[in-house]
Design a protein around this motif. Structure first.
Motif, short mmCIF file in Angstrom:
data_model
loop_
_atom_site.label_atom_id
_atom_site.label_comp_id
_atom_site.label_asym_id
_atom_site.label_seq_id
_atom_site.Cartn_x
_atom_site.Cartn_y
_atom_site.Cartn_z
N HIS A 31 -5.04 -0.75 5.82
CA HIS A 31 -5.15 -0.34 7.23
C HIS A 31 -5.93 -1.35 8.08
CE1 HIS A 31 -2.93 3.30 6.52
NE2 HIS A 31 -3.69 3.53 5.46
N HIS A 55 -8.79 2.24 1.22
CA HIS A 55 -8.53 2.46 2.65
C HIS A 55 -9.80 2.08 3.42
CE1 HIS A 55 -5.91 5.68 0.78
NE2 HIS A 55 -5.07 5.24 1.69
N HIS A 87 0.85 -1.21 0.00
CA HIS A 87 0.00 0.00 0.00
C HIS A 87 0.88 1.25 0.00
CE1 HIS A 87 -3.28 2.75 0.73
NE2 HIS A 87 -2.65 3.24 1.80
N ASP A 129 2.37 2.99 3.08
CA ASP A 129 1.55 4.18 2.88
C ASP A 129 2.44 5.24 2.19
OD1 ASP A 129 -0.86 5.50 2.87
OD2 ASP A 129 -1.18 5.42 5.02
N HIS A 167 1.44 5.51 -1.90
CA HIS A 167 1.05 6.64 -2.76
C HIS A 167 2.39 7.26 -3.17
CE1 HIS A 167 -2.92 6.20 -0.84
NE2 HIS A 167 -2.27 6.17 0.30
ZN LIG Z 1 -2.94 5.25 2.10
#
Ligand SMILES: [Zn+2]
Ligand SMILES: CSC[C@H]1O[C@@H](n2cnc3c(O)ncnc32)[C@H](O)[C@@H]1O
Length: 439
Positions: free
Chosen positions: A256, A219, A70, A307, A72
């Motif tokens: 998450h 998410h 996961h 993340d 970005h």
């Molecule tokens: Zn995220």
């Protein structure tokens, strides 16, 4: 009979196979041919093997590449812009306004390239991402050589990228069509979160994912507020709502999943949903401690993610793997929770299971693609080395990653990036800093 000519033969003191928890082969070599692991050979037989390149690594560990489940990536360009905040304050008052000012195609390409260089230097071979301007992310994936899952973001509200959910979907799918022939680039559908996506849009995502055979990346249950607000506004917890909408299936990678009760853990397991655990981001945003041990015990494929660099602030999968092992112990007050071998499986094979590529990568097995890393344990900080599995999780750092291969292609050689220009990447990062400060 003619002897096989391998492309690369790489030997090391240890191979952590991840085929069985804790399995270590001592003094073996991996033979790579046409991007695949073609053979695993005892080191004392290597002299008789023909290969275009022979690499003798000595006190190193060879293991599957790390899978960042996961991220970005482009958010490297927002690293350190807003720290020490709770999720919704961080998003509403800092990150979304900054993204509104700066995020365009070139931001995503430059930020993603910077992220990929950092990830490669830390032993990550696959990234499962979600952001905006997906063709730019795909181009960064091709430039870096990483195995890249590009998440087509979907929200109800407008951003620079699109003005409504339908436009996010149609633009994302159009960008996907440019990359359909690229084996290392796979698009997923990425509805942002239950609090930013409507029921109607979630239904469209489920239909489209089935029609196009795509993974869904979202998410979910990140904070207690997310769950409590949903109960207040909709009289339903987000997971129950998503179950009703048909979202819960093995296609879903739920990022998450911090706030889950026992019944929800059972539902997640029964539907084959995979979970991306993000220990550093969950700690930094004070979101909480995910019930990883319970999810694993229920049979859920729990992988590990970083993340984005604006909430972590590193893209360091070795650090994240260590945190996953440590945080599970704190969360349960059980020192046996998530032992080192389990943490390594989470960061490799479980990530591959979540992405539907465990037949191709995630362990060292003849016939799988050669997504491999070497970690040098000869440093003072990892002396003496009794158990490489323990050292990889608890003692070694990303600076000890010496080599990285994706599908047999070397992306990092003796810590030197092979596909990307480190100096140019840093200069582009500095340009962006100046632009962001000036706006
Ligand atoms: Zn995220
Ligand atoms: C639509 S995906 C990109 C979108 O998500 C934002 N984001 C980054 N990290 C998190 C997080 O931990 N929870 C929720 N949203 C997050 C990012 O800033 C983009 O706007």
């Amino acid at each position: 009979m003619s002897q096989t000519q391998y492309d690369t033969l790489v030997s090391a003191r240890w191979i952590i196979t991840v085929e069985q928890d804790g399995e270590v082969l001592e003094n073996h070599a991996i033979a790579i041919k046409d991007g695949q692991i073609a053979a695993i050979i005892p080191a004392n037989q290597c002299a008789a093997i023909s290969a275009n390149e022979k690499l003798e690594l000595g006190n190193h560990v060879l293991m599957p590449g790390l899978i960042n489940l996961h991220g970005h990536s482009a958010m490297t360009l927002l690293r350190g812009l807003a720290d020490d905040k709770a999720l919704m304050d961080w998003l509403n008052n800092h990150i979304w306004p900054a993204e509104g000012k700066h995020v365009q195609d070139d931001f995503v390409f430059d930020g993603s390239c910077l992220a990929m260089a950092e990830m490669i230097r830390g032993g990550t071979t696959t990234i499962n991402d979600m952001y905006f301007y997906h063709a730019a992310m795909g181009r960064a994936g091709l430039a870096s050589g990483m195995r890249t899952f590009v998440g087509c973001s979907i929200l109800e509200f407008p951003t620079n990228y699109a003005s409504n959910a339908d436009e996010y979907i149609s633009k994302g799918m159009a960008e996907r069509s440019e990359f359909l022939g690229e084996e290392l680039i796979t698009f997923t559908l990425a509805p942002h979160a239950p609090y930013t996506v409507s029921d109607a849009t979630f239904r469209k995502v489920v239909d489209l994912a089935e029609r196009e055979d795509m993974r869904i990346h979202c998410h979910i249950h990140e904070t207690a507020d997310e769950v409590n607000n949903s109960v207040k506004e909709l009289q339903q917890r987000p997971l129950a709502r998503l179950q009703q909408l048909g979202l819960l299936s093995p296609r879903l990678i739920a990022a998450h999943m911090v706030h889950l009760n026992a019944e929800e853990i059972d539902i997640v397991a029964r539907h084959g949903v995979a979970v991306a655990h993000n220990p550093a981001s969950n700690m930094k945003l004070a979101s909480g401690i995910a019930p990883v041990q319970q999810l694993l015990a229920a049979g859920v494929a729990v992988g590990i993610g970083t993340d984005g660099a604006a909430s972590n602030n590193k893209l360091d999968m070795m650090a994240e793997t260590r945190l996953a092992a440590l945080l599970a112990k704190v969360g349960t007050l059980d020192p046996t929770a998530v032992p080192a071998a389990t943490a390594i499986r989470m960061a490799t094979l479980n990530g591959a299971r979540a992405l539907g590529i465990a037949d191709k990568v995630g362990s060292v097995k003849v016939g799988k693609q050669a997504d491999l890393i070497a970690i040098d344990l000869s440093a003072l900080e990892t002396a003496p080395a009794f158990d490489p599995v323990s050292h990889v999780v608890y003692a070694a750092g990303r600076e000890q990653v010496s080599h990285v291969w994706v599908k047999g292609r070397c992306l990092l050689n003796a810590r030197q990036l092979q596909t990307m220009d480190e100096v140019a990447l840093k200069a582009r990062g500095e340009d962006w800093r100046n632009r962001i400060l000036a706006r």
